[in-house]
Design a protein around this motif. Structure first.
Motif, mmCIF file in Angstrom:
data_model
loop_
_atom_site.group_PDB
_atom_site.id
_atom_site.type_symbol
_atom_site.label_atom_id
_atom_site.label_comp_id
_atom_site.label_asym_id
_atom_site.label_seq_id
_atom_site.Cartn_x
_atom_site.Cartn_y
_atom_site.Cartn_z
ATOM 1 N N GLU A 180 4.113 36.076 79.204
ATOM 2 C CA GLU A 180 3.968 35.104 80.283
ATOM 3 C C GLU A 180 3.055 35.684 81.366
ATOM 4 O O GLU A 180 3.031 36.881 81.588
ATOM 5 C CB GLU A 180 5.349 34.792 80.865
ATOM 6 N N ASN A 222 6.251 31.740 76.834
ATOM 7 C CA ASN A 222 5.677 30.627 77.606
ATOM 8 C C ASN A 222 4.153 30.624 77.521
ATOM 9 O O ASN A 222 3.460 30.713 78.537
ATOM 10 C CB ASN A 222 6.140 30.708 79.063
ATOM 11 N N SER A 228 10.346 20.254 84.727
ATOM 12 C CA SER A 228 9.853 21.515 84.160
ATOM 13 C C SER A 228 10.936 22.584 84.061
ATOM 14 O O SER A 228 10.813 23.500 83.254
ATOM 15 C CB SER A 228 8.676 22.042 84.991
ATOM 16 N N PHE A 248 2.164 27.713 79.611
ATOM 17 C CA PHE A 248 2.626 27.267 80.926
ATOM 18 C C PHE A 248 1.441 27.113 81.883
ATOM 19 O O PHE A 248 0.651 28.027 82.069
ATOM 20 C CB PHE A 248 3.622 28.269 81.513
ATOM 21 N N SER A 308 10.146 30.019 75.043
ATOM 22 C CA SER A 308 9.541 28.966 75.846
ATOM 23 C C SER A 308 10.619 28.170 76.556
ATOM 24 O O SER A 308 11.714 27.962 76.024
ATOM 25 C CB SER A 308 8.692 28.041 74.974
ATOM 26 N N GLU A 309 10.294 27.711 77.771
ATOM 27 C CA GLU A 309 11.181 26.825 78.514
ATOM 28 C C GLU A 309 10.860 25.359 78.225
ATOM 29 O O GLU A 309 11.499 24.467 78.783
ATOM 30 C CB GLU A 309 11.072 27.108 80.015
ATOM 31 N N ASP A 310 9.875 25.115 77.366
ATOM 32 C CA ASP A 310 9.468 23.769 77.004
ATOM 33 C C ASP A 310 10.038 23.449 75.626
ATOM 34 O O ASP A 310 9.527 23.893 74.603
ATOM 35 C CB ASP A 310 7.939 23.668 76.991
#
Length: 526
Positions: free
Chosen positions: A359, A451, A183, A454, A482-484
Motif C-alpha cells: 500500500e 490495496n 470506502s 486505492f 484489499s478493503e474493496d
C-alpha cells in the motif's frame, strides 16, 4: 419573503430536497484549468451520482458548490434561482452540506456531543436535559439509529458514517454531498447507509449528490449521473438508460472492458492449483502501540491462486503484510515459504522469488527522489549485469539499469516514458505501474499485494488487475489484501476474512456468501 425561498414557503423548503444546477462552471488553479465550463443538473429529491477518473474534476466541482473554491466563471442555481456561493457559510445558508471521505469526528466525545459540536452556536452552559430531549426527537425524525450516549471511539465504521450524515441532517441540510461514502464500510453497512438515504430521497425530504467509483452502487441507488473527464463534462443521463460499459467509456474516453462482477466461479476454476508457497501458522504480531494485532493467524497460499484477504482496516491486515515483507517482527508463530523457515531477509526473498506491491508504494516501496530507472533497480542493482566492472568491485552499471528500465516502461505503460524522471513526480497510477514492473520483472513465486489500486483511476485499476491475473495464470501464488470487496470478488480464487487478528471466514470466491462476508467483516459472524 426571503428571495431564497422563491415561490416556496419556509415550511416547504424545510421538508423538501433542494434542486441544484451548475452552469458552465470554470475553475483554474494558476495556469491549470481544473473545470472547463462544466454543467450539471440535480433534480430535487433525487439521488444523483458524479463519476470520473482521478483528476477529472469531481472534487473541485463539489468544493465550488460548498464554497471552498469559488469559480472564476459560471455559477449555481438552487431551487431555480441563481446563488453566489463564495464561502461555506453561503452553502450552509442554502442548506448544502458535505460528508467527506474521512471521518471528522471527535473520538473521545459522545454521539450527542458530536452532534452539538456541528451546530457551532453553543451557549457557555449547555442544558443537557433539554438538548438530549431535542436530539432524541431529531433522531426519531430520521431513519438512522444511534445511542446518543455512546462514545465515538467505540462505534463501528458504519455507525461513524451514520453519525457524519446525521450531523448534516441535524443542521437541516437539503442537499447532501457524499464523497466516496462507502470506502471504509462493509457491504452490509454500505447498503444500509445508502438504502436509508435513498429512502429519504424517495420521500422528497432530501437530495443526494454522491461521488463514487463503484458502478454497483451507482446502478443500485442512482437516479441520474454526471460524468466528468479531464475537467470537462463527458456525459450525463438517467442511470437506468445507461449501461455500465457506456458510463465507463464516457469516463475514459474509449471503449473499455468492464467487469460485471466475479471473474471466477467454482465451476470454471480450471487453473491448476500447485504446491503451498506460503504457509503461516500461529502468527502473532503487535501493532505500533505494542498491543496485539495479529493473534494466532493460520493461512496458506498455493501456486496458481489468488487468496483475497477481506476485512475492515485495523484488524491486523497491515501488520500481517509488514511481517511477510520484513518490515515488522512477529512475536510468535512460524512463516514458511516453499517449505523453508522464512524471516523475510533479502537473500530469502531473492532465492524464493518473493515480491510485493505494498500500500502507498511511493512511501513504502520507492526512494521518491531517485529516478524511475534507479527505483526499478532496487531489487537487483548489486548483482550482474547491473553491478560489476573493474576488478569485480561491484560498480553500478547505470547504462544497464537504464536499458532495462526502458523495456519495463514500455511493457507496463509507465508515463512519462523517461527513465531519468524522479519517481515522486509520477502520478499515483504510474508509480504503481513502475513498482509492479519491477516486482514482476523476474520469476515470481510469491507476490504479496496490499490495496493495489486505492486512489487510482479506472484505466490504471484495470491495467493492474490484468497484470495480477496474468501473474496468477503463470503460476504465481498471490496474497491480495484489499478493503474493496468488489475487487476481491473479481480477482480471487479463495477469500478469507480477517477479523480481530485471525481468519474468521474462508470460502472459494465462486461460492462466497457476500452477506456472510459482511457479517464477519463487521465482527458479527463469530
Amino acid at each position: 419573503m426571503d428571495p431564497l425561498t422563491h415561490s416556496l414557503t419556509a415550511a416547504d423548503l424545510q421538508h423538501r430536497g433542494a434542486a441544484v444546477e451548475a452552469f458552465r462552471v470554470t475553475k483554474r488553479f494558476g495556469a491549470f484549468t481544473a473545470l472547463d465550463a462544466v454543467s450539471m443538473k440535480v433534480e430535487a429529491g433525487s439521488f444523483h451520482c458524479l463519476l470520473g477518473e482521478n483528476g477529472a474534476g469531481k472534487s473541485t466541482l463539489v468544493k465550488c458548490l460548498v464554497g471552498y473554491h469559488p469559480p472564476e466563471e459560471g455559477g449555481f442555481m438552487v431551487d431555480g434561482r441563481e446563488q453566489d456561493i463564495r464561502s461555506p457559510r453561503d452553502a450552509q445558508r442554502l442548506r448544502i452540506g458535505m460528508v467527506y471521505q474521512h471521518f471528522t469526528l471527535a473520538p473521545g466525545m459522545t454521539v450527542a456531543e458530536n452532534l452539538l459540536l456541528a451546530r457551532g452556536d453553543l451557549p457557555l452552559r449547555i442544558d443537557w436535559r433539554h438538548e438530549k430531549a431535542a436530539l432524541a426527537a431529531f433522531l426519531d425524525s430520521t431513519p438512522f439509529r444511534l445511542d446518543l450516549n455512546a462514545l465515538v471511539a467505540d462505534l463501528a465504521a458504519g455507525e461513524k458514517q451514520k453519525l457524519e450524515i446525521l450531523k448534516q441532517l441535524y443542521l437541516g441540510q437539503r442537499l447532501l454531498i457524499l464523497d466516496e461514502p462507502t470506502s471504509v464500510l462493509t457491504p452490509g453497512e454500505a447498503d444500509e447507509v445508502l438504502g436509508l438515504l435513498h429512502g429519504m430521497t424517495r420521500d422528497g425530504r432530501l437530495t443526494v449528490l454522491m461521488i463514487s467509483h463503484k458502478f454497483r452502487e451507482v446502478s443500485a441507488y442512482g437516479d441520474g449521473v454526471t460524468i466528468l473527464r479531464r475537467g470537462k463534462l463527458a456525459g450525463s443521463g438517467r442511470v437506468g438508460d445507461l449501461s455500465t460499459a457506456e458510463m465507463a467509456e464516457m469516463m475514459v474516453g474509449s471503449s473499455v472492458a468492464v467487469s460485471s462482477g466475479r471473474r471466477r466461479c467454482a465451476a470454471d476454476q480450471t487453473q491448476a492449483i500447485g504446491e503451498v508457497r506460503l504457509d503461516v501458522e500461529g502468527l502473532h504480531a503487535d501493532n505500533d502501540r505494542g498491543t496485539p494485532s495479529v493473534r494466532g493467524l493460520d493461512l496458506s497460499v498455493r501456486a496458481g491462486e489468488i487468496v483475497g484477504v477481506a476485512g475492515v482496516a485495523g484488524n491486523g491486515q497491515k501488520e500481517l503484510v509488514e511481517v511477510l515483507l520484513g518490515q515488522r517482527k512477529a512475536s510468535a508463530g512460524q512463516v514458511r515459504v516453499a517449505g523453508e523457515d522464512y524471516q523475510a531477509s533479502r537473500a530469502q526473498m531473492r532465492r524464493h522469488g518473493v515480491f510485493s506491491l505494498p500500500e502507498e508504494p511511493l512511501r513504502n516501496a520507492c526512494v521518491p527522489a531517485m529516478s524511475v530507472a534507479e527505483n526499478m533497480g532496487l531489487r537487483d542493482f548489486d548483482i550482474a549485469p547491473y553491478a560489476g566492472g573493474w576488478l569485480s568491485l561491484g560498480f553500478l552499471r547505470r547504462g544497464a539499469l537504464t536499458r532495462r528500465a526502458k523495456t519495463l516502461i514500455e511493457a507496463f505503460g509507465v508515463r512519462p516514458d523517461d527513465p531519468a524522471a524522479a519517481i515522486e513526480n509520477l502520478s499515483g497510477g504510474n508509480v504503481q505501474r513502475a513498482v509492479l514492473a519491477r516486482e514482476l520483472s523476474g520469476p515470481v513465486q510469491l507476490l504479496v499485494v496490499a490495496n493495489p489500486v486505492f486512489g487510482l483511476d479506472f484505466a490504471a485499476t484495470e491495467a493492474i488487475h490484468r497484470r495480477l491475473d496474468q501473474a496468477r495464470n503463470e503460476g504465481a501464488a498471490i496474497l491480495l489484501v484489499s478493503e474493496d470487496l468488489d475487487e476481491l470478488l473479481e480477482l480471487s480464487d479463495r477469500i478469507v476474512v480477517m477479523s480481530e487478528g485471525v481468519i474468521a471466514y474462508e470460502a472459494l470466491a465462486g461460492q462466497a456468501d457476500v452477506a456472510a462476508i459482511g457479517r464477519y467483516m463487521a465482527g458479527h459472524g463469530h
